[in-house]
Design a protein around this motif. Structure first.
Motif, short mmCIF file in Angstrom:
data_model
loop_
_atom_site.label_atom_id
_atom_site.label_comp_id
_atom_site.label_asym_id
_atom_site.label_seq_id
_atom_site.Cartn_x
_atom_site.Cartn_y
_atom_site.Cartn_z
N SER A 209 -5.15 -31.28 12.80
CA SER A 209 -4.80 -31.61 11.42
C SER A 209 -5.23 -33.03 11.07
CB SER A 209 -3.29 -31.46 11.21
OG SER A 209 -2.58 -32.24 12.17
N ARG A 210 -6.49 -33.35 11.29
CA ARG A 210 -6.97 -34.70 10.99
C ARG A 210 -6.98 -34.93 9.48
NH1 ARG A 210 -11.94 -35.25 15.40
NH2 ARG A 210 -11.28 -33.41 16.58
N ALA A 211 -6.69 -36.16 9.10
CA ALA A 211 -6.68 -36.53 7.69
C ALA A 211 -8.07 -36.36 7.10
CB ALA A 211 -6.21 -37.96 7.54
N ASP A 212 -8.12 -35.75 5.93
CA ASP A 212 -9.38 -35.53 5.23
C ASP A 212 -9.59 -36.60 4.18
OD1 ASP A 212 -11.67 -33.58 4.45
OD2 ASP A 212 -10.63 -33.97 2.56
N LYS A 213 -10.75 -37.23 4.21
CA LYS A 213 -11.03 -38.36 3.32
C LYS A 213 -10.95 -37.96 1.85
CE LYS A 213 -14.60 -41.81 2.29
NZ LYS A 213 -15.91 -42.36 2.70
N ASP A 214 -11.44 -36.79 1.51
CA ASP A 214 -11.57 -36.41 0.11
C ASP A 214 -10.31 -35.80 -0.49
OD1 ASP A 214 -14.24 -37.27 0.05
OD2 ASP A 214 -14.92 -35.36 0.89
N SER A 215 -9.33 -35.44 0.33
CA SER A 215 -8.08 -34.88 -0.20
C SER A 215 -6.91 -35.79 0.17
CB SER A 215 -7.88 -33.45 0.31
OG SER A 215 -8.03 -33.40 1.72
N TRP A 216 -6.53 -35.76 1.42
CA TRP A 216 -5.47 -36.67 1.90
C TRP A 216 -5.77 -38.11 1.51
CZ3 TRP A 216 -5.89 -40.82 5.19
CH2 TRP A 216 -4.71 -41.32 5.75
N GLY A 217 -7.05 -38.49 1.60
CA GLY A 217 -7.45 -39.87 1.35
C GLY A 217 -7.25 -40.35 -0.07
N ARG A 218 -6.98 -39.44 -1.00
CA ARG A 218 -6.76 -39.82 -2.39
C ARG A 218 -5.31 -40.23 -2.66
NH1 ARG A 218 -8.39 -34.13 -4.41
NH2 ARG A 218 -6.89 -34.68 -6.04
N ILE A 219 -4.41 -39.90 -1.77
CA ILE A 219 -2.98 -40.08 -2.02
C ILE A 219 -2.54 -41.47 -1.60
CG2 ILE A 219 -0.68 -39.16 -1.57
CD1 ILE A 219 -2.04 -36.55 -0.66
N PRO A 220 -1.79 -42.20 -2.43
CA PRO A 220 -1.20 -43.46 -1.98
C PRO A 220 -0.32 -43.22 -0.76
CG PRO A 220 -0.99 -43.23 -4.36
CD PRO A 220 -1.47 -41.91 -3.84
N ARG A 221 -0.33 -44.15 0.19
CA ARG A 221 0.40 -43.89 1.42
C ARG A 221 1.03 -45.17 1.96
NH1 ARG A 221 -5.23 -43.40 2.95
NH2 ARG A 221 -5.82 -45.09 4.38
N THR A 222 2.13 -44.99 2.64
CA THR A 222 2.88 -46.08 3.27
C THR A 222 3.12 -45.73 4.73
OG1 THR A 222 4.01 -46.71 1.22
CG2 THR A 222 5.09 -47.33 3.29
N PHE A 223 2.99 -46.71 5.61
CA PHE A 223 3.36 -46.53 7.02
C PHE A 223 4.49 -47.50 7.32
CE2 PHE A 223 3.41 -46.22 11.49
CZ PHE A 223 2.70 -45.09 11.86
N VAL A 224 5.61 -46.96 7.77
CA VAL A 224 6.76 -47.78 8.17
C VAL A 224 6.70 -47.93 9.69
CG1 VAL A 224 9.27 -48.03 8.17
CG2 VAL A 224 8.12 -46.92 6.23
N LYS A 225 6.34 -49.12 10.14
CA LYS A 225 6.28 -49.39 11.58
C LYS A 225 7.68 -49.66 12.11
CE LYS A 225 3.32 -52.86 11.65
NZ LYS A 225 2.35 -53.84 12.20
N LEU A 226 8.01 -49.02 13.21
CA LEU A 226 9.28 -49.26 13.89
C LEU A 226 9.00 -50.23 15.04
CD1 LEU A 226 10.70 -45.61 13.92
CD2 LEU A 226 11.01 -47.42 12.20
#
Length: 288
Positions: A209-226
Motif C-alpha cells: 500500500s505505498r503512497a501514490d503521488k497523484d492521489s494520496w500526494g494531493r491530500i494535506p497531511r500531518t505526522f505526529v512524532k512520538l
C-alpha cells in the motif's frame, strides 16, 4: 463546516483504544468516529479466556481469511458515509497507517487531511520491508511480543498472541516497549483488551500500500512524532516523513511532536486532542 475525525487503530487493537481521545474531542466540540478494522474479536474464545493453550492453539481464526482490500474497504466505507456531513480528517495510529494510506490512494477527493500518529506510511518499498531497516533496529516491541506468540504466522496465515499469558516479567517488557509511562494497573487495561488474533501482512504482496503521488500526494497531511516511542523508533518515524516529503516536495508533512511512548498517549489524550483541534480549523477552512 465542522469536520469529522475518523480514527483508525493499530495492530492487535480496536476502536476501544480511542475511547479517551473521543471523549476529549467531544468535550472540545468535535465529531468523531472510531473504526473496528476487520477481525476484531477473533481469538476471544473460551479457550483463550481459560488459558487452555492446547485448544486455543488449534482453533481456526477469522483473521486468516482477511485481505488488504477488506481493511481498505472498511476505511473507505466509513469516509464515504461521514463525508455527507462535511470535511473528513482521517487519523491513523501504527499499523492503521496501511489501510489509511490505501484509502487515501483510492478516494483522495473525499479526505481533507490525513494524520499519522507514529503510523506506517510506506513510500519506497513494501510495508513489510521497513522493520528490517536500520532505522527500526532499536525497536523493543518484536522481542517483547515474540514469547507470547502461538504458532507460526507464516504457516497459519494469521498472528496469534496470548496476551493473557504474560507473566509479570513479560508484562514489564511489553509495557516498556509499548507504553512505558503507564503504571502496571493502567497497562493491564491495555492488555485485557488487546486482540489475540491479527492478520499476517508483512510478506503478503497484496499489502503493498505505498503512497501514490497523484492521489494520496494531493491530500494535506500531518505526522505526529512520538518522541519516546520504543516500538516504532523516532528514526523510523522520520524515515517515513522523509520519503513522503521527497515524493511530494510541494506538499510536505506538517510535523508535530508528542512526548509519548507508542501507546502512552491513549489514556492521556489532551496533547493529541490539542493538535487535532488546531488541524480542525484548517480542515474547515479548506472546505469552504
Amino acid at each position: 463546516m465542522i469536520p469529522t475525525f475518523v480514527f483508525v487503530h493499530g495492530s492487535g487493537s480496536s476502536a476501544h483504544a480511542w475511547s479517551a481521545t473521543q471523549r476529549e474531542m467531544a468535550a472540545r466540540g468535535h465529531r468523531t468516529l472510531a473504526l473496528d478494522l476487520p477481525g476484531r474479536g477473533a481469538g476471544f474464545t473460551q479457550a483463550y479466556h481459560e488459558q487452555d493453550l492446547e485448544t486455543f492453539a488449534a482453533e481456526p481464526s477469522a483473521a486468516s481469511g482477511l485481505t488488504a482490500d477488506d481493511f481498505t474497504g472498511e476505511v473507505v466505507d466509513a469516509v464515504q458515509r461521514v463525508r455527507h456531513h462535511g470535511p473528513v480528517v482521517l487519523v491513523a495510529h501504527s499499523f492503521g497507517g496501511l489501510p489509511v494510506t490505501a484509502a487515501a490512494n483510492a478516494i483522495p477527493e473525499l479526505i481533507d487531511r490525513v494524520v499519522y500518529v507514529a503510523a506506517q506510511c510506506p513510500v519506497e518499498r513494501h510495508p513489510g520491508e521497513y522493520p528490517a531497516l536500520p532505522e527500526w533496529s532499536s525497536s523493543d516491541v518484536f522481542g517483547a511480543v515474540a514469547p507470547l506468540m502461538i504458532g507460526d504466522p507464516a504457516r497459519q496465515g494469521f498472528v496469534r498472541t496470548n496476551w493473557r499469558g504474560a507473566d509479570r516479567a513479560r508484562r514489564v517488557a511489553l509495557r516498556d516497549a509499548i507504553a512505558g509511562e503507564l503504571t502496571e494497573e493502567e497497562f493491564l487495561r491495555v492488555v485485557v483488551t488487546s486482540q489475540p488474533d491479527e492478520v499476517f501482512w508483512p510478506t503478503d504482496p497484496t499489502w503493498d500500500s505505498r503512497a501514490d503521488k497523484d492521489s494520496w500526494g494531493r491530500i494535506p497531511r500531518t505526522f505526529v512524532k512520538l518522541t519516546k516511542d520504543r516500538s516504532m523508533p523516532l528514526a523510523a518515524q522520520e524515515l517515513y516523513i522523509a520519503e513522503a516529503d521527497a515524493l511530494t516536495p510541494d506538499n510536505p508533512f506538517d510535523v508535530r511532536e508528542l512526548e509519548s511512548s507508542h501507546a502512552g498517549f491513549f489514556p492521556k489524550p489532551g496533547p493529541l486532542a490539542g493538535i487535532l483541534d488546531d488541524l480542525s480549523v484548517r480542515a474547515a477552512a479548506g472546505s469552504r
